[in-house]
Every structure is written in C-alpha cells, then in structure tokens.
Design a protein around this motif. Structure first.
Motif, short mmCIF file in Angstrom:
data_model
loop_
_atom_site.label_atom_id
_atom_site.label_comp_id
_atom_site.label_asym_id
_atom_site.label_seq_id
_atom_site.Cartn_x
_atom_site.Cartn_y
_atom_site.Cartn_z
N LEU A 96 0.83 -1.21 0.00
CA LEU A 96 0.00 0.00 0.00
C LEU A 96 0.86 1.26 0.00
CD1 LEU A 96 -2.78 -1.08 2.53
CD2 LEU A 96 -2.99 -0.86 0.05
N MET A 97 1.94 1.24 0.77
CA MET A 97 2.84 2.40 0.78
C MET A 97 3.49 2.59 -0.59
SD MET A 97 4.81 2.38 4.44
CE MET A 97 4.05 3.10 5.90
N LEU A 174 0.80 12.24 3.79
CA LEU A 174 0.71 11.60 2.47
C LEU A 174 0.37 10.11 2.57
CD1 LEU A 174 3.69 13.28 0.57
CD2 LEU A 174 1.27 13.79 0.39
N MET A 175 0.42 9.56 3.78
CA MET A 175 0.06 8.16 4.00
C MET A 175 -1.44 7.98 4.27
SD MET A 175 2.85 6.28 3.70
CE MET A 175 3.21 7.37 2.29
N ASP A 176 -2.16 9.06 4.46
CA ASP A 176 -3.57 8.97 4.85
C ASP A 176 -4.44 8.15 3.89
OD1 ASP A 176 -3.09 10.39 7.12
OD2 ASP A 176 -3.88 12.29 6.37
N PRO A 177 -4.26 8.25 2.56
CA PRO A 177 -5.15 7.50 1.65
C PRO A 177 -5.12 5.99 1.81
CG PRO A 177 -4.01 9.25 0.46
CD PRO A 177 -3.37 9.17 1.82
N MET A 178 -4.08 5.43 2.41
CA MET A 178 -3.98 3.98 2.54
C MET A 178 -4.54 3.45 3.85
SD MET A 178 0.03 3.21 3.54
CE MET A 178 -0.36 1.63 4.28
N GLU A 181 -7.84 1.00 3.93
CA GLU A 181 -7.60 -0.36 3.42
C GLU A 181 -6.73 -1.15 4.39
OE1 GLU A 181 -6.07 -2.71 -0.61
OE2 GLU A 181 -6.29 -0.52 -0.63
N PHE A 182 -5.74 -0.50 4.96
CA PHE A 182 -4.89 -1.20 5.92
C PHE A 182 -5.68 -1.58 7.17
CE2 PHE A 182 -1.18 -1.18 9.00
CZ PHE A 182 -0.63 -2.35 8.52
N ARG A 183 -6.59 -0.71 7.59
CA ARG A 183 -7.43 -1.01 8.75
C ARG A 183 -8.30 -2.23 8.49
NH1 ARG A 183 -8.62 2.48 12.76
NH2 ARG A 183 -8.02 4.25 11.43
N ASP A 184 -8.80 -2.37 7.26
CA ASP A 184 -9.62 -3.54 6.92
C ASP A 184 -8.83 -4.83 7.09
OD1 ASP A 184 -11.81 -1.98 6.34
OD2 ASP A 184 -11.44 -1.93 4.18
N CYS A 219 -2.62 1.56 12.64
CA CYS A 219 -2.84 2.61 11.64
C CYS A 219 -2.12 3.90 12.05
CB CYS A 219 -4.34 2.87 11.47
SG CYS A 219 -5.20 1.61 10.51
N GLN A 220 -2.28 4.27 13.31
CA GLN A 220 -1.61 5.46 13.80
C GLN A 220 -0.09 5.27 13.81
OE1 GLN A 220 -3.05 8.46 14.44
NE2 GLN A 220 -4.81 7.44 13.54
N HIS A 221 0.33 4.05 14.03
CA HIS A 221 1.76 3.73 14.07
C HIS A 221 2.45 4.07 12.75
CE1 HIS A 221 5.21 0.91 13.62
NE2 HIS A 221 5.40 1.16 14.89
N LEU A 222 1.79 3.84 11.63
CA LEU A 222 2.42 4.15 10.35
C LEU A 222 2.23 5.61 9.94
CD1 LEU A 222 0.41 4.42 7.60
CD2 LEU A 222 0.06 2.02 8.09
N ARG A 223 1.30 6.27 10.60
CA ARG A 223 0.99 7.65 10.24
C ARG A 223 1.67 8.69 11.14
NH1 ARG A 223 0.54 12.16 10.00
NH2 ARG A 223 -1.16 13.50 9.30
#
Length: 254
Positions: A96-97, A174-178, A181-184, A219-223
């Motif tokens: 995704l990234m 810039l990571m917000d759009p993914m 899908e990652f949460r799913d 999710c927050q960890h990657l953002r």
C-alpha cells in the motif's frame, strides 16, 4: 527461509532471490531491494531471524524496542500477533505504501523536535515530524515542495539538514489515503497485548499495553511520528545498561 516461504504469496518474487541474487546486475538487485514493497518485508525477515537467534542463545531481553518496521518485529516476538499474521501485515503495509504517489521527501535535521516543529508550523501543504530520533536529531516528512520550504527555513536557522534516500514520505499526511484499506486488513488479524516480553511503543514512547491489540494503534503507528527519544527515557528509568541492535546495519546505535 520460513519468513520467505510465508511471504511468497504476497510478493512478486521470492524474497531470498532479492536478498541473495545469483547472476544478476548488482545495481538492478540493489534497486529492487530499495523498493518499498521489498524493503519492508526484508527488514522484518532479517530482524526477526536475528532476534529469535539471540533469544535462542539464551539472551532474554528486559524490553524490546523497534523503530517503525522494527516495532512489528518487537510486537511479534512479544506475542502481539503470530508470525504469519505479522508478515501478512508487513507485506500489505509495504504494498500500500509503495502504491502511494512518490511525491514526498524526508530530511534529517540536527535539532530537537520542539524547535523543528516551530519552524515547520507556518508552512502549508502536507508535512509533519516523522521521527524524534534523539534530543538533537529529528526527521521531517512531507511533500517535495513543503520539504523544500522547510529545509530552507531550517538551514536559515543554522541547523544541518540531510536528505534521506526514501521512495515516499513515510509517517506523514501523504500516507492517509492507505489507512482505510490497511485497517480492513488489520480487522481480520488476531491481535493481543504484549504478554511474552515488554515492548516500548513508538507511538506513545511508553510501555505498551492493551492499545497495541487494536487496529487503530497500527494505523496510527504508520501515520504518526516515531517517538524514539521518549523510548530511551523509559529505558534510562529502568536502568537498562546494555542495548543490542539487531538488523542489517547498525543505524540506531548512533
């Protein structure tokens, strides 16, 4: 080998072929490994294998610490998720990234987080602190234009700036759009609080608990920013005297 076998359905090539290429151009092999979709699974596989090797030798850590991808290794060793699920998450995260538009930059700044934050606050456009690495080293991530403006302001303030060789602006807006899908994918993975070993969180800079067993945490960890400086404050209070870095390079010891 075990990690590579589990990853095989999720990657276009066997990870072992990328890490240990035969009869190929060295530059081509290096380029492939630098692609996010391969870099992150490779980092996890090497770090996990080394961590399990040291533990197998009888080295029992008082606490585990990771930096971004490294926290997945720490969490897996601590029982937050099984190895198969960890690798599935890593492969999905990397894919995704990698699919995000490569319009971002990251820079390392020889200044503390609060001062850097004050310098980038007036800027428009997607930009954020990506990592608090030490009291005098901060990483900033964002769009190419925003980073260029930030670099000019930071250098004008007398601080050294180094561009990082990255494909995307990790830990930034810039990571917000993914994230959805990652949460799913995360919602389909069995998550547990760390039970086997103690983990100090990138996200909070504190000893992790139940929050690590939620999709929102990862999710927050990657953002959000990696709070590496805070982690070492916890280690200092625990009077930790010996630190062992496991990975392909000794990049964190500095």
């Amino acid at each position: 080998d075990r990690c590579a076998e589990i990853l095989r359905p999720y990657l276009p090539r066997d990870l072992r072929e990328v890490l240990y290429p035969d009869d190929v151009d060295v530059e081509e092999a290096a380029w492939t490994l630098q692609q996010t979709s391969f870099t992150q699974p490779a980092l996890f596989a090497i770090e996990y294998a080394l961590a399990k090797l040291w533990i197998g030798w009888g080295i029992q850590p008082d606490a585990l610490v990771g930096h971004s991808i490294g926290e997945y290794v720490a969490a897996c060793c601590a029982g937050v998720f099984e190895l198969e699920d960890a690798l599935r998450l890593i492969a999905t995260r990397a894919r995704l990234m990698h699919a995000m538009p490569g319009q971002g930059r990251m820079i390392a700044v020889t200044a503390g987080g609060p001062e850097v934050q004050s310098l980038i606050d007036p800027l428009e456009g997607p930009i954020a602190i990506a990592a608090y690495n030490s009291p005098r080293q901060t990483v900033v991530s964002g769009s190419a234009q925003a980073i260029a403006e930030a670099q000019a302001r930071i250098e004008e303030a007398g601080h050294q700036v180094t561009s990082l060789q990255v494909s995307h602006a990790f830990h930034s807006p810039l990571m917000d759009p993914m994230l959805d899908e990652f949460r799913d994918v995360l919602s389909k993975v069995k998550l547990k609080p760390p039970t086997d070993l103690s983990v100090i969180s990138n996200l909070t800079g504190k000893i992790a608990g139940d929050e690590m067993a939620t999709p929102d945490y990862w999710c927050q960890h990657l953002r959000q920013a990696v709070r590496f400086t805070d982690i070492f404050g916890v280690l200092e209070k625990q009077k930790v005297q010996v630190l062992l870095e496991v990975g392909p390079k000794g990049v964190l010891c500095g």
